[in-house]
Design a protein around this motif. Structure first.
Motif, PDB file in Angstrom:
ATOM      1  N   ASP A   1       0.850  -1.194   0.000  1.00  0.00           N
ATOM      2  CA  ASP A   1       0.000   0.000   0.000  1.00  0.00           C
ATOM      3  C   ASP A   1       0.890   1.250   0.000  1.00  0.00           C
ATOM      4  O   ASP A   1       1.702   1.433  -0.898  1.00  0.00           O
ATOM      5  CB  ASP A   1      -0.946  -0.058   1.202  1.00  0.00           C
ATOM      6  N   GLY A   2       0.788   2.091   1.040  1.00  0.00           N
ATOM      7  CA  GLY A   2       1.631   3.273   1.097  1.00  0.00           C
ATOM      8  C   GLY A   2       3.044   2.930   1.529  1.00  0.00           C
ATOM      9  O   GLY A   2       3.306   1.871   2.104  1.00  0.00           O
ATOM     10  N   MET A   3       3.988   3.852   1.253  1.00  0.00           N
ATOM     11  CA  MET A   3       5.370   3.605   1.671  1.00  0.00           C
ATOM     12  C   MET A   3       6.118   4.912   1.872  1.00  0.00           C
ATOM     13  O   MET A   3       5.685   5.986   1.455  1.00  0.00           O
ATOM     14  CB  MET A   3       6.110   2.729   0.668  1.00  0.00           C
ATOM     15  N   THR A   4       7.279   4.776   2.522  1.00  0.00           N
ATOM     16  CA  THR A   4       8.192   5.895   2.720  1.00  0.00           C
ATOM     17  C   THR A   4       9.606   5.343   2.655  1.00  0.00           C
ATOM     18  O   THR A   4       9.817   4.138   2.514  1.00  0.00           O
ATOM     19  CB  THR A   4       7.913   6.614   4.046  1.00  0.00           C
ATOM     20  N   ILE A   5      10.588   6.232   2.750  1.00  0.00           N
ATOM     21  CA  ILE A   5      11.988   5.828   2.666  1.00  0.00           C
ATOM     22  C   ILE A   5      12.747   6.455   3.821  1.00  0.00           C
ATOM     23  O   ILE A   5      12.378   7.536   4.303  1.00  0.00           O
ATOM     24  CB  ILE A   5      12.584   6.239   1.298  1.00  0.00           C
ATOM     25  N   ASP A   6      13.794   5.774   4.303  1.00  0.00           N
ATOM     26  CA  ASP A   6      14.588   6.348   5.388  1.00  0.00           C
ATOM     27  C   ASP A   6      15.907   6.900   4.836  1.00  0.00           C
ATOM     28  O   ASP A   6      16.207   6.785   3.638  1.00  0.00           O
ATOM     29  CB  ASP A   6      14.799   5.346   6.530  1.00  0.00           C
ATOM     30  N   GLU A   7      16.704   7.512   5.721  1.00  0.00           N
ATOM     31  CA  GLU A   7      17.923   8.182   5.278  1.00  0.00           C
ATOM     32  C   GLU A   7      18.978   7.199   4.767  1.00  0.00           C
ATOM     33  O   GLU A   7      19.933   7.594   4.103  1.00  0.00           O
ATOM     34  CB  GLU A   7      18.507   9.014   6.422  1.00  0.00           C
ATOM     35  N   ASN A   8      18.803   5.913   5.081  1.00  0.00           N
ATOM     36  CA  ASN A   8      19.740   4.892   4.632  1.00  0.00           C
ATOM     37  C   ASN A   8      19.317   4.240   3.320  1.00  0.00           C
ATOM     38  O   ASN A   8      19.948   3.286   2.868  1.00  0.00           O
ATOM     39  CB  ASN A   8      19.891   3.822   5.715  1.00  0.00           C
ATOM     40  N   GLY A   9      18.236   4.733   2.739  1.00  0.00           N
ATOM     41  CA  GLY A   9      17.786   4.201   1.462  1.00  0.00           C
ATOM     42  C   GLY A   9      16.930   2.963   1.556  1.00  0.00           C
ATOM     43  O   GLY A   9      16.755   2.239   0.566  1.00  0.00           O
ATOM     44  N   ASN A  10      16.356   2.713   2.740  1.00  0.00           N
ATOM     45  CA  ASN A  10      15.474   1.560   2.902  1.00  0.00           C
ATOM     46  C   ASN A  10      14.013   1.996   2.818  1.00  0.00           C
ATOM     47  O   ASN A  10      13.627   3.002   3.414  1.00  0.00           O
ATOM     48  CB  ASN A  10      15.737   0.880   4.241  1.00  0.00           C
ATOM     49  N   LEU A  11      13.231   1.225   2.087  1.00  0.00           N
ATOM     50  CA  LEU A  11      11.807   1.494   1.933  1.00  0.00           C
ATOM     51  C   LEU A  11      11.029   0.809   3.051  1.00  0.00           C
ATOM     52  O   LEU A  11      11.320  -0.328   3.420  1.00  0.00           O
ATOM     53  CB  LEU A  11      11.305   0.994   0.580  1.00  0.00           C
ATOM     54  N   TRP A  12      10.029   1.507   3.570  1.00  0.00           N
ATOM     55  CA  TRP A  12       9.120   0.961   4.585  1.00  0.00           C
ATOM     56  C   TRP A  12       7.738   0.916   3.949  1.00  0.00           C
ATOM     57  O   TRP A  12       7.171   1.955   3.590  1.00  0.00           O
ATOM     58  CB  TRP A  12       9.146   1.838   5.838  1.00  0.00           C
ATOM     59  N   VAL A  13       7.210  -0.278   3.783  1.00  0.00           N
ATOM     60  CA  VAL A  13       6.009  -0.501   2.974  1.00  0.00           C
ATOM     61  C   VAL A  13       4.882  -1.069   3.837  1.00  0.00           C
ATOM     62  O   VAL A  13       5.038  -2.122   4.470  1.00  0.00           O
ATOM     63  CB  VAL A  13       6.309  -1.471   1.807  1.00  0.00           C
TER      64      VAL A  13
ATOM     65  N   ILE B   1       5.338   4.604  15.956  1.00  0.00           N
ATOM     66  CA  ILE B   1       6.362   3.636  16.333  1.00  0.00           C
ATOM     67  C   ILE B   1       7.674   4.367  16.586  1.00  0.00           C
ATOM     68  O   ILE B   1       8.161   5.117  15.733  1.00  0.00           O
ATOM     69  CB  ILE B   1       6.559   2.568  15.240  1.00  0.00           C
ATOM     70  N   SER B   2       8.252   4.124  17.754  1.00  0.00           N
ATOM     71  CA  SER B   2       9.542   4.707  18.123  1.00  0.00           C
ATOM     72  C   SER B   2      10.566   3.594  18.305  1.00  0.00           C
ATOM     73  O   SER B   2      10.212   2.440  18.516  1.00  0.00           O
ATOM     74  CB  SER B   2       9.413   5.497  19.429  1.00  0.00           C
ATOM     75  N   GLY B   3      11.834   3.968  18.206  1.00  0.00           N
ATOM     76  CA  GLY B   3      12.904   3.010  18.472  1.00  0.00           C
ATOM     77  C   GLY B   3      13.237   2.098  17.309  1.00  0.00           C
ATOM     78  O   GLY B   3      13.717   0.986  17.516  1.00  0.00           O
ATOM     79  N   LEU B   4      13.033   2.556  16.074  1.00  0.00           N
ATOM     80  CA  LEU B   4      13.334   1.734  14.904  1.00  0.00           C
ATOM     81  C   LEU B   4      14.790   1.838  14.465  1.00  0.00           C
ATOM     82  O   LEU B   4      15.229   1.131  13.553  1.00  0.00           O
ATOM     83  CB  LEU B   4      12.400   2.109  13.738  1.00  0.00           C
ATOM     84  N   GLY B   5      15.541   2.750  15.081  1.00  0.00           N
ATOM     85  CA  GLY B   5      16.973   2.836  14.814  1.00  0.00           C
ATOM     86  C   GLY B   5      17.354   3.546  13.539  1.00  0.00           C
ATOM     87  O   GLY B   5      18.488   3.432  13.064  1.00  0.00           O
ATOM     88  N   THR B   6      16.427   4.297  12.970  1.00  0.00           N
ATOM     89  CA  THR B   6      16.724   5.070  11.778  1.00  0.00           C
ATOM     90  C   THR B   6      15.787   6.275  11.744  1.00  0.00           C
ATOM     91  O   THR B   6      14.951   6.459  12.630  1.00  0.00           O
ATOM     92  CB  THR B   6      16.569   4.222  10.505  1.00  0.00           C
ATOM     93  N   LYS B   7      15.924   7.108  10.736  1.00  0.00           N
ATOM     94  CA  LYS B   7      15.011   8.240  10.578  1.00  0.00           C
ATOM     95  C   LYS B   7      14.770   8.506   9.107  1.00  0.00           C
ATOM     96  O   LYS B   7      15.503   8.012   8.235  1.00  0.00           O
ATOM     97  CB  LYS B   7      15.553   9.485  11.275  1.00  0.00           C
ATOM     98  N   GLY B   8      13.741   9.296   8.854  1.00  0.00           N
ATOM     99  CA  GLY B   8      13.337   9.535   7.482  1.00  0.00           C
ATOM    100  C   GLY B   8      13.908  10.802   6.895  1.00  0.00           C
ATOM    101  O   GLY B   8      14.718  11.514   7.510  1.00  0.00           O
TER     102      GLY B   8
END
Length: 309
Positions: free
Chosen positions: A213-225, A293-300
Motif C-alpha cells: 500500500d503506502g510507503m516511505t523511505i529512510d535516510e539509509n535508502g530503505n523502503l518501509w512498505v 512507532i519509536s525506536g526503529l533505529g533510523t530516521k526519514g
C-alpha cells in the motif's frame, strides 16, 4: 531494544496519506471513506478534522502559505483553506480534474499523492469500488501536476498507491497494489519525467500475503512498505532487488500507509483502516487507528510540500 508502538488517533474508517509537516510539527492525513482531512498535533495530543461531500485522498501543505493545502477530492485536485480546527474548510479552489476521458473513467477517484523535492505533485487514480475491497481493475492513471499543467505518465493501473524518492532524487519508487510489487523508475526531477520501469521487490516471490500500500523511505535508502491485509510493515533495501531486511508487526490487519515524523524524523506514523470486506468485521481500537512507532533505529527524509505557481 524492541520498538515501541502506541495508538495516537482512533476510530478511523480508512486512514491514508500521512504527511508530516516539519514547520508545524503536526501530522496530516485523510480518512477516505469518512470524507475528511485530519490533523494530529502530538504536542497537545489533539485530533481535528474537516468534512467534505466526496472522498478525500491526500492532503499536503502548500509551501509558503499558511493554512493552505493541496487536496485530492474525488477526481479533482483542489486548494483548500483550513485553519486546522474547524470542521469545515474556509474555501475550495479547483486546480484540475483527472480521468475525464470517458463516462466509465468518471467513476474513478484519486488515491495516494505526494510531492517531489521540487514541489511537483504526483498522484494516481483507481477504479470504482462499489463493494468494499472490490475495485474495478486496470482503470487508473498516474499523473504529475505543476505550473497549472497536468501530465499523464501511464495508465492501466489497478490501485495507484505508495510513492517514495531516493535521497539523490534519481529513483522514484511506486506501488500499484494489485500487482503486488514495489517498482522503481529512473527519475528526472528537472523535467518531471520517469522511465525504465523495473520490479524492485515482489510480495509473490517472497511469499508475503497481502497488498503493498503506502510507503516511505529512510535516510539509509530503505523502503518501509505498509501491507494491507497483512498486519505488517516491510523494510526493503531499495538498492538490491528482492531484499527484505525486516518486518514490523502491526496490531491492525488493514495497514495502509507510513510516514516519518517527530522533531528528529525518527518516529514512524502508521495509518490503518477498519472497513468491512466480504463480511469480515474489524473492531477498534486495534483496527482503524493511527499508530506511532519509536525506536526503529533510523530516521526519514523531510517530506516536500506543494509549490503553487
Amino acid at each position: 531494544m524492541a520498538p515501541t508502538i502506541e495508538r495516537v488517533v482512533e476510530n478511523i474508517e480508512l486512514g491514508e496519506g500521512p504527511h508530516w509537516d516539519a514547520a508545524t510539527q503536526t501530522l496530516y492525513f485523510v480518512d477516505i471513506f469518512s470524507k475528511t482531512i485530519n490533523k494530529y498535533d502530538p504536542s497537545t495530543n489533539t485530533h481535528t478534522k474537516a468534512h467534505f461531500d466526496t472522498y478525500t485522498s491526500f492532503i499536503i501543505p502548500v509551501e509558503g502559505k499558511e493554512d493552505t493545502f493541496v487536496v485530492g477530492l474525488g477526481r479533482d485536485i483542489v486548494i483548500v483553506k483550513w485553519d486546522g480546527r474547524s470542521d469545515k474548510v474556509a474555501s475550495i479552489k479547483k486546480l484540475t480534474e483527472v480521468d475525464n476521458y470517458s463516462p466509465e473513467s468518471t467513476e474513478n477517484r484519486l488515491n495516494d499523492g505526494k510531492c517531489d523535492l521540487s514541489g511537483r505533485l504526483w498522484a494516481g487514480t483507481m477504479g470504482v469500488e462499489k463493494i468494499n475491497g472490490h475495485v474495478k481493475p486496470n482503470m487508473g492513471t498516474f499523473y504529475s501536476f505543476e505550473n497549472n499543467s497536468l501530465r499523464k505518465h501511464f495508465d492501466q493501473i489497478g490501485i495507484s498507491n505508495g510513492l517514495a524518492w531516493s535521497k539523490d532524487n534519481k529513483k522514484l519508487f511506486y506501488i500499484d497494489s494489485p500487482r503486488r510489487t514495489i517498482d522503481q523508475f529512473d527519475f528526472d526531477i528537472e523535467n518531471g519525467k520517469i522511465s525504465n520501469r523495473k520490479i524492485l521487490f515482489s510480495l509473490e516471490k517472497n511469499h508475503i500475503e497481502g497488498l503493498p500500500d503506502g510507503m516511505t523511505i529512510d535516510e539509509n535508502g530503505n523502503l518501509w512498505v505498509a501491507v494491507f491485509n497483512g498486519f505488517k510493515i516491510l523494510k526493503i533495501d531499495s538498492t538490491i532487488p528482492e531484499t527484505l531486511l525486516d518486518t514490523v508487526k502491526i496490531p491492525a490487519k488493514q495497514v495502509t500507509s507510513v510516514a516519518w515524523g517527530g522533531p528528529n524524523l525518527d518516529e514512524l506514523y502508521v495509518t490503518t483502516a477498519k472497513f468491512m470486506v466480504d463480511g469480515l468485521v474489524l473492531n477498534p481500537p486495534e483496527h482503524g487507528t493511527v499508530y506511532k512507532i519509536s525506536g526503529l533505529g533510523t530516521k526519514g527524509l523531510p517530506m516536500s510540500n506543494f509549490k503553487l505557481t
